[in-house]
Design a protein around this motif. Structure first.
Motif, PDB file in Angstrom:
ATOM      1  N   GLY A 152      16.930  17.106   6.980  1.00  0.00           N
ATOM      2  CA  GLY A 152      17.742  18.101   7.652  1.00  0.00           C
ATOM      3  C   GLY A 152      16.923  19.117   8.416  1.00  0.00           C
ATOM      4  O   GLY A 152      17.236  20.312   8.415  1.00  0.00           O
ATOM      5  N   LEU A 153      15.861  18.651   9.067  1.00  0.00           N
ATOM      6  CA  LEU A 153      14.980  19.579   9.762  1.00  0.00           C
ATOM      7  C   LEU A 153      15.543  19.982  11.110  1.00  0.00           C
ATOM      8  O   LEU A 153      16.107  19.166  11.844  1.00  0.00           O
ATOM      9  N   GLY A 154      15.336  21.244  11.449  1.00  0.00           N
ATOM     10  CA  GLY A 154      15.722  21.743  12.756  1.00  0.00           C
ATOM     11  C   GLY A 154      14.584  21.596  13.743  1.00  0.00           C
ATOM     12  O   GLY A 154      13.551  20.982  13.454  1.00  0.00           O
ATOM     13  N   LYS A 155      14.745  22.207  14.912  1.00  0.00           N
ATOM     14  CA  LYS A 155      13.742  22.079  15.957  1.00  0.00           C
ATOM     15  C   LYS A 155      12.413  22.712  15.565  1.00  0.00           C
ATOM     16  O   LYS A 155      11.356  22.333  16.086  1.00  0.00           O
ATOM     17  N   SER A 156      12.451  23.669  14.635  1.00  0.00           N
ATOM     18  CA  SER A 156      11.217  24.332  14.221  1.00  0.00           C
ATOM     19  C   SER A 156      10.401  23.489  13.265  1.00  0.00           C
ATOM     20  O   SER A 156       9.262  23.815  12.960  1.00  0.00           O
ATOM     21  N   GLY A 157      10.982  22.385  12.790  1.00  0.00           N
ATOM     22  CA  GLY A 157      10.303  21.584  11.779  1.00  0.00           C
ATOM     23  C   GLY A 157      10.533  22.090  10.368  1.00  0.00           C
ATOM     24  O   GLY A 157       9.951  21.583   9.421  1.00  0.00           O
ATOM     25  N   LEU A 158      11.380  23.115  10.221  1.00  0.00           N
ATOM     26  CA  LEU A 158      11.749  23.650   8.917  1.00  0.00           C
ATOM     27  C   LEU A 158      13.183  23.265   8.599  1.00  0.00           C
ATOM     28  O   LEU A 158      13.989  23.028   9.509  1.00  0.00           O
ATOM     29  N   PRO A 159      13.545  23.202   7.316  1.00  0.00           N
ATOM     30  CA  PRO A 159      14.951  22.964   6.984  1.00  0.00           C
ATOM     31  C   PRO A 159      15.845  24.001   7.647  1.00  0.00           C
ATOM     32  O   PRO A 159      15.467  25.161   7.794  1.00  0.00           O
ATOM     33  N   HIS A 193       8.411  16.543   0.087  1.00  0.00           N
ATOM     34  CA  HIS A 193       8.809  17.828   0.646  1.00  0.00           C
ATOM     35  C   HIS A 193       7.625  18.773   0.506  1.00  0.00           C
ATOM     36  O   HIS A 193       6.810  18.651  -0.411  1.00  0.00           O
ATOM     37  N   TRP A 194       7.518  19.732   1.431  1.00  0.00           N
ATOM     38  CA  TRP A 194       6.310  20.560   1.480  1.00  0.00           C
ATOM     39  C   TRP A 194       6.045  21.284   0.167  1.00  0.00           C
ATOM     40  O   TRP A 194       4.901  21.450  -0.231  1.00  0.00           O
ATOM     41  N   GLU A 195       7.115  21.679  -0.555  1.00  0.00           N
ATOM     42  CA  GLU A 195       6.872  22.407  -1.806  1.00  0.00           C
ATOM     43  C   GLU A 195       6.288  21.504  -2.887  1.00  0.00           C
ATOM     44  O   GLU A 195       5.594  21.971  -3.796  1.00  0.00           O
ATOM     45  N   GLN A 196       6.512  20.181  -2.779  1.00  0.00           N
ATOM     46  CA  GLN A 196       5.951  19.247  -3.753  1.00  0.00           C
ATOM     47  C   GLN A 196       4.441  19.114  -3.610  1.00  0.00           C
ATOM     48  O   GLN A 196       3.756  18.715  -4.565  1.00  0.00           O
ATOM     49  N   LEU A 197       3.920  19.427  -2.421  1.00  0.00           N
ATOM     50  CA  LEU A 197       2.483  19.301  -2.204  1.00  0.00           C
ATOM     51  C   LEU A 197       1.693  20.307  -3.029  1.00  0.00           C
ATOM     52  O   LEU A 197       0.490  20.117  -3.248  1.00  0.00           O
ATOM     53  N   MET A 198       2.341  21.375  -3.476  1.00  0.00           N
ATOM     54  CA  MET A 198       1.656  22.431  -4.219  1.00  0.00           C
ATOM     55  C   MET A 198       1.728  22.234  -5.727  1.00  0.00           C
ATOM     56  O   MET A 198       1.307  23.098  -6.491  1.00  0.00           O
ATOM     57  N   THR A 199       2.294  21.112  -6.178  1.00  0.00           N
ATOM     58  CA  THR A 199       2.496  20.901  -7.605  1.00  0.00           C
ATOM     59  C   THR A 199       1.249  20.324  -8.276  1.00  0.00           C
ATOM     60  O   THR A 199       0.412  19.692  -7.631  1.00  0.00           O
ATOM     61  N   LEU A 200       1.161  20.546  -9.570  1.00  0.00           N
ATOM     62  CA  LEU A 200       0.074  19.979 -10.362  1.00  0.00           C
ATOM     63  C   LEU A 200       0.106  18.458 -10.303  1.00  0.00           C
ATOM     64  O   LEU A 200      -0.949  17.807 -10.231  1.00  0.00           O
ATOM     65  N   GLU A 201       1.311  17.892 -10.300  1.00  0.00           N
ATOM     66  CA  GLU A 201       1.448  16.438 -10.255  1.00  0.00           C
ATOM     67  C   GLU A 201       0.809  15.862  -8.995  1.00  0.00           C
ATOM     68  O   GLU A 201       0.053  14.893  -9.052  1.00  0.00           O
ATOM     69  N   ILE A 241       0.858  -1.181   0.000  1.00  0.00           N
ATOM     70  CA  ILE A 241       0.000   0.000   0.000  1.00  0.00           C
ATOM     71  C   ILE A 241       0.894   1.231   0.000  1.00  0.00           C
ATOM     72  O   ILE A 241       1.847   1.321   0.780  1.00  0.00           O
ATOM     73  N   GLU A 242       0.613   2.173  -0.882  1.00  0.00           N
ATOM     74  CA  GLU A 242       1.423   3.384  -0.986  1.00  0.00           C
ATOM     75  C   GLU A 242       0.821   4.478  -0.099  1.00  0.00           C
ATOM     76  O   GLU A 242      -0.392   4.698  -0.126  1.00  0.00           O
ATOM     77  N   ILE A 243       1.671   5.135   0.674  1.00  0.00           N
ATOM     78  CA  ILE A 243       1.196   6.180   1.578  1.00  0.00           C
ATOM     79  C   ILE A 243       2.128   7.391   1.479  1.00  0.00           C
ATOM     80  O   ILE A 243       3.324   7.268   1.618  1.00  0.00           O
ATOM     81  N   TRP A 244       1.538   8.544   1.172  1.00  0.00           N
ATOM     82  CA  TRP A 244       2.289   9.783   1.028  1.00  0.00           C
ATOM     83  C   TRP A 244       2.335  10.509   2.369  1.00  0.00           C
ATOM     84  O   TRP A 244       1.295  10.705   3.020  1.00  0.00           O
ATOM     85  N   VAL A 245       3.540  10.932   2.782  1.00  0.00           N
ATOM     86  CA  VAL A 245       3.728  11.647   4.037  1.00  0.00           C
ATOM     87  C   VAL A 245       4.719  12.789   3.813  1.00  0.00           C
ATOM     88  O   VAL A 245       5.455  12.810   2.821  1.00  0.00           O
ATOM     89  N   THR A 246       4.732  13.745   4.742  1.00  0.00           N
ATOM     90  CA  THR A 246       5.864  14.643   4.897  1.00  0.00           C
ATOM     91  C   THR A 246       6.547  14.264   6.206  1.00  0.00           C
ATOM     92  O   THR A 246       5.930  13.652   7.079  1.00  0.00           O
ATOM     93  N   SER A 247       7.799  14.635   6.337  1.00  0.00           N
ATOM     94  CA  SER A 247       8.558  14.107   7.474  1.00  0.00           C
ATOM     95  C   SER A 247       8.067  14.636   8.818  1.00  0.00           C
ATOM     96  O   SER A 247       7.875  13.867   9.763  1.00  0.00           O
TER      97      SER A 247
END
Length: 239
Positions: A219-226, A35-43, A4-10
């Motif tokens: 490579g996420l920091g404590k803020s949850g951002l790169p 990655h969060w920027e991929q969630l906004m893509t047409l694909e 089963i395929e499951i899409w997640v962000t880290s």
């Protein structure tokens, strides 16, 4: 059985909720880390037009689903044939639905909002922070009261609704700006004990470890951002 395929962000907790269920049921699955920027893509919009995670594709039934609650219900209906994580009796079945709706409509959105206004929003808005802090505390009080004298929300075993709450409590200390190693759950002893019981389950341990590995790879920091990204960069790219 095909994976089963499951899409997640880290970092985001929502995508990992169905992963716990997959682990509990011993199902084969493939993580598709986004990655969060991929969630906004047409694909990706062809997978989930809302641009969120999780999404799931089950090649065994040719079903594509998004929304974590819908995915969890599907997995239970399709694969929990022995009722390990559910009940089929009249009262318990509807109580399970009640608590899943509470998690989806209350815990997830309110915990998400306090995280946004405390961590991600480009300016501090004290009234918003106060509102969502109080909402989080209200939800914790409701859960603490519901768990008085009980180990689980419904019946006498851990079910999918208990597990659906777990991941958001992992991120709540950061969202509420608690010091490292501290948690708001300590003020709610029934919730804390419930959370610790779930943390001892193999399925939860494996999911938490997989999330941490995914975060490390990003490579996420404590803020949850790169580490090399700022809040301003995030807002510019998401708006």
């Amino acid at each position: 059985m095909k994976p089963i395929e499951i899409w997640v962000t880290s970092a985001g907790p929502n995508g990992w909720k169905p992963v716990i269920i997959l682990e509990e049921l011993g199902l084969i699955y493939e993580l598709k880390q986004m990655h969060w920027e991929q969630l906004m893509t047409l694909e990706y919009s062809k997978i989930n037009p809302g641009g969120k995670v999780p999404a799931m594709y089950d090649p065994n039934t040719d079903l594509l689903l998004w929304e974590s609650g819908a995915i969890i219900l599907y997995l239970i209906d399709q694969y929990d044939t022995e009722g390990k994580l559910t009940y089929n009796t009249f009262k318990e079945k509807h109580l399970l639905s009640q608590w899943l709706m509470f998690q989806m409509s209350q815990q997830g959105p309110m915990y998400g909002q306090i995280g946004w206004f405390n961590v991600l929003h480009p300016e501090k808005i004290p009234s918003a922070i106060e509102r969502y802090t109080k909402q989080c505390e209200r939800i914790l009080r409701i859960l603490d009261d519901a768990l008085e004298g009980k180990q689980w929300l419904v019946g006498d075993k851990c079910t999918y609704v208990d597990l659906s709450f777990f991941m958001w409590h992992i991120v709540l200390p950061l969202s509420m700006l608690y010091p490292l190693g501290e948690t708001p759950l300590t003020k709610y002893p029934n919730v804390l004990a419930w959370h610790q019981r779930m943390a001892e389950r193999d399925s939860v341990d494996k999911t938490v470890a997989a999330r941490q590995k995914a975060m490390d790879s990003d490579g996420l920091g404590k803020s949850g951002l790169p580490d090399d990204f700022s809040v301003e960069d995030l807002n510019m790219k998401m708006n």
